[in-house]
Write a protein that holds these residues in place. Structure first.
Motif, PDB file in Angstrom:
ATOM      1  N   ILE A 177       0.859  -1.182   0.000  1.00  0.00           N
ATOM      2  CA  ILE A 177       0.000   0.000   0.000  1.00  0.00           C
ATOM      3  C   ILE A 177       0.890   1.225   0.000  1.00  0.00           C
ATOM      4  N   PHE A 192      -3.455   0.980  -3.401  1.00  0.00           N
ATOM      5  CA  PHE A 192      -2.668  -0.252  -3.524  1.00  0.00           C
ATOM      6  C   PHE A 192      -1.616  -0.086  -4.609  1.00  0.00           C
ATOM      7  N   LEU A 206      -5.546  -2.436   4.316  1.00  0.00           N
ATOM      8  CA  LEU A 206      -6.052  -1.078   4.078  1.00  0.00           C
ATOM      9  C   LEU A 206      -6.681  -0.498   5.346  1.00  0.00           C
ATOM     10  N   THR A 210      -5.702   3.061   7.275  1.00  0.00           N
ATOM     11  CA  THR A 210      -6.661   4.148   7.486  1.00  0.00           C
ATOM     12  C   THR A 210      -6.945   4.345   8.977  1.00  0.00           C
TER      13      THR A 210
ATOM     14  N   ARG B 134     -12.972   2.486   7.546  1.00  0.00           N
ATOM     15  CA  ARG B 134     -13.053   3.019   6.189  1.00  0.00           C
ATOM     16  C   ARG B 134     -14.361   3.747   5.934  1.00  0.00           C
TER      17      ARG B 134
END
Lengths: 239, 439
Positions: A177, A192, A206, A210, B134
């Motif tokens: 990433i 990515f 991911l 985040t 997310r």
């Protein structure tokens, strides 16, 4: 025929071979430069600057990043773990059977949460205003600080990476990433660079990134605007 | 200066300028992360909200349903349930928006919330699953069911949560068969994965052992001594009827069903010593697979049906071997310890669980089908035996005997998160077998 074409050369001259060579060289170089500008500089293959690889697998890096001298100023109190404080606050409203007292307890919690949110916002403001100088960017990054910063990022993302081992496929897989962290520590870009082929592995990676944002501000070092980091998530140890 | 030289200098300056501009963001660092910090998803499950609860229904029903959802999530071993006391955001009836930062702040990766709407006879549960880190809504579904059977509703919700987060529906609609032994009699019972609904399967007034589920969930095979010697029976889970399918002279011991449920592995001693056979259940055709003067027992199929693992003492002590489905290409895969038995092949295909004697105790191990990556899963001061994989391949059920206490326990495939499913001193509980997913 050949001599006529040579005379139409826009760089002038009666077809001097040295001029032709320099003209060709200049055109190639400017074309390469144009490609570099049009494509974001985060892709590894198109980066002109040095590409560092930081291997952080030794026990020494598991030590708290607060011990790292270069990171002491980055580790702002506002970035410490919040749930502990919040759990302490919520205990105020428990075991109170009377409705009125329940309401007051609830108001206390709401107030506590509101003040916490304000503190959080204020600390983020402080981070973005005080920690990052508005002066000209540092021309070249300090390698030691980059390593310390990377170590902090590694530690934070690793802590936030959650994946049950049973979700692993048989083979070893890796996802990369790419992230761009702004001067104030904000996650400006995440995408990515390479997917592993396992959806659940990729999604967990991911989420780890985040969830780890925002990061500490760059505090005047580095390139001044942002730093590009490639985070490689490996499954090897999981299996 | 010639014009050509001026052009060249101009281009060169331009290039150097652009290279300099790009250099600002060019330095790139690569970081390698090779192990996650946590192995359980942190998830927040809010109490389901009900706008109006009919007077004939319990006001606790929505929170009871929420508790069932939490319990089932915990059972999987995949989730860490966050304490509702730590929640910053309340969920009032009709609230649509989610403040994701309030959930990430308390450490949640996922959030489950929703509401309950009571009908005249039934109730509808609306449930949403969010990826809070997310800021994504992963699903929003409605489930209709009976207010008297909220566990079924909870199972449906949790199955969808697992499907969304793992791509697999988990082991919720499964049962575990096991043997209950009292004095000289034993019989087979089944129990739900969540420990509810204990039911008898056999009542032979004799010794009944080794239950085996057919992968289609239609049949169960077992060994019974009702006729005075071990014989193999086939029990229809649909009709409740049973029939004897192997009653040759000598020992008749039940093995595993083939993946298509059409064949059954047996251990028979009709040809002098114990050998492994395969019985075609339709044609009743019997084929011998092993030809060895040693004892060959406990056969089990690989999930693709191409290989069979079994126990043999041909090397001097009971060890696990793997052979092709036609009996060829026999290979020994266990070399540690002097007593390894009860192989069970993972539905995921790559691992075989078995019990092995170590330090005078039986413990559960797993090993690759080629004998590599040996891993001991249990270490306690008890005899841990008869491992059987769950359909998801993420959990293993086994029986445990410590002093006078007998337990049927479940653990994650890596030996963590052990929980007791059934505990008893008398009658003793043993030989668990995990069912396939049942309709």
């Amino acid at each position: 025929m050949t001599s006529r074409m040579s005379q139409k050369n826009p760089f002038g001259g009666p077809g001097n071979p040295y001029n032709m060579f320099f003209a060709s060289l200049a055109m190639h170089v400017i074309l390469l430069a144009a490609i570099m500008i049009s494509v974001p500089g985060s892709t590894r293959q198109l980066t002109f600057g040095p590409s560092y690889t930081v291997a952080l697998v030794g026990p020494e890096v598991i030590a708290s990043p607060q011990n790292l001298p270069a990171l002491r100023d980055m580790m702002h109190p506002a970035l410490s773990d919040r749930p502990v404080i919040l759990k302490r606050d919520t205990h105020l409203s428990t075991k109170v059977p009377i409705v009125k007292q329940d309401d007051s307890g609830r108001q206390d919690i709401e107030k506590a949460i509101a003040s916490l949110r304000q503190k959080d916002a204020a600390s983020m403001d402080r981070d973005s205003t005080n920690k990052f100088p508005s002066g000209p960017p540092t021309p070249s990054p300090d390698q030691a600080k980059i390593n310390d910063y990377s170590r902090f990022i590694w530690n934070k993302i690793k802590k936030n990476w959650v994946l049950p081992p049973s979700l692993m496929p048989k083979e070893n897989i890796t996802a990369i990433i790419e992230v761009r962290i702004g001067a104030n520590g904000a996650l400006e870009h995440v995408a990515f660079e390479k997917k592993s082929g396992n959806r659940y592995f990729d999604e967990s990676a991911l989420r780890a990134v985040t969830k780890s944002a925002p990061f500490p501000p760059l505090s005047g070092w580095g390139t001044g605007r942002s730093i590009d980091i490639g985070i490689r998530f490996h499954s090897a140890e999981l299996r | 200066m010639k014009q050509s030289h001026r052009w060249f200098l101009f281009f060169l300056s331009a290039c150097l300028f652009f290279c300099g501009v790009n250099r600002d963001s060019a330095a790139k660092v690569y970081i390698d992360i090779d192990a996650p910090g946590f192995q359980q998803f942190p998830i927040a499950v809010c109490d389901l909200q009900a706008k109006k609860i009919p007077p004939d229904r319990s006001a606790e029903l929505p929170s009871t349903l929420s508790d069932h959802i939490r319990s089932l999530l915990t059972l999987t071993g995949l989730f860490h349930l966050l304490d509702p006391k730590s929640f910053l955001e309340g969920v009032e009836p009709g609230t649509q928006t989610v403040r994701f930062s309030d959930w990430t702040m308390i450490g949640a990766d996922f959030l489950v919330r929703g509401g309950v709407v009571f009908g005249v006879r039934d109730l509808t549960v609306d449930c949403q699953l969010y990826d809070v880190s997310r800021g994504l809504l992963l699903f929003n579904k409605s489930y209709a069911g009976s207010p008297d059977d909220v566990k079924t509703l909870a199972r449906a919700v949790v199955t969808d949560i697992l499907l969304a987060l793992t791509g697999d529906e988990g082991d919720f609609n499964t049962k575990i068969a096991f043997v209950m032994k009292k004095q000289n009699h034993s019989d087979i019972f089944t129990i739900n994965y969540d420990g509810t609904d204990l039911k008898p399967v056999t009542s032979h007034q004799s010794i009944v052992v080794a239950p085996r589920w057919s992968p289609d969930g239609q049949y169960m095979a077992f060994t019974s001594y009702r006729a005075g010697r071990p014989e193999v029976y086939l029990y229809s889970l649909k009709t409740g009827k049973e029939k004897k399918i192997a009653a040759f002279k000598g020992l008749n011991l039940c093995g595993a069903f083939s993946p298509d449920s059409k064949k059954l592995l047996l251990t028979l001693s009709k040809d002098d010593n114990e050998e492994i056979y395969v019985l075609d259940l339709d044609s009743q055709q019997l084929s011998r697979l092993t030809h060895n003067s040693a004892i060959d027992v406990s056969p089990t199929w690989s999930p693709d049906g191409k290989k069979i693992a079994f126990v043999s003492n041909r090397s001097g002590s009971p060890q696990i071997f793997v052979m092709d489905a036609d009996g060829g290409n026999v290979k020994r895969i266990t070399f540690e310890g002097n007593y390894n038995t009860s192989p069970s092949w993972s539905p995921r295909g790559n691992r075989i669980a078995y019990e092995g004697l170590i330090n005078h105790r039986y413990q559960i191990f797993t090993v690759d089908e080629d004998g590599g990556n040996l891993l001991q899963l249990t270490f306690d001061n008890a005899d841990n035996e008869y491992p059987s994989w769950s359909p998801s391949g993420r959990q293993i059920v086994f029986s445990s005997k410590q002093e006078t206490a007998h337990r049927i326990s479940i653990m994650n495939f890596n030996g963590l998160n052990v929980r007791v499913l059934k505990e008893s001193k008398v009658p003793a509980v043993m030989m668990p077998a995990w069912s396939p997913r049942l309709k």
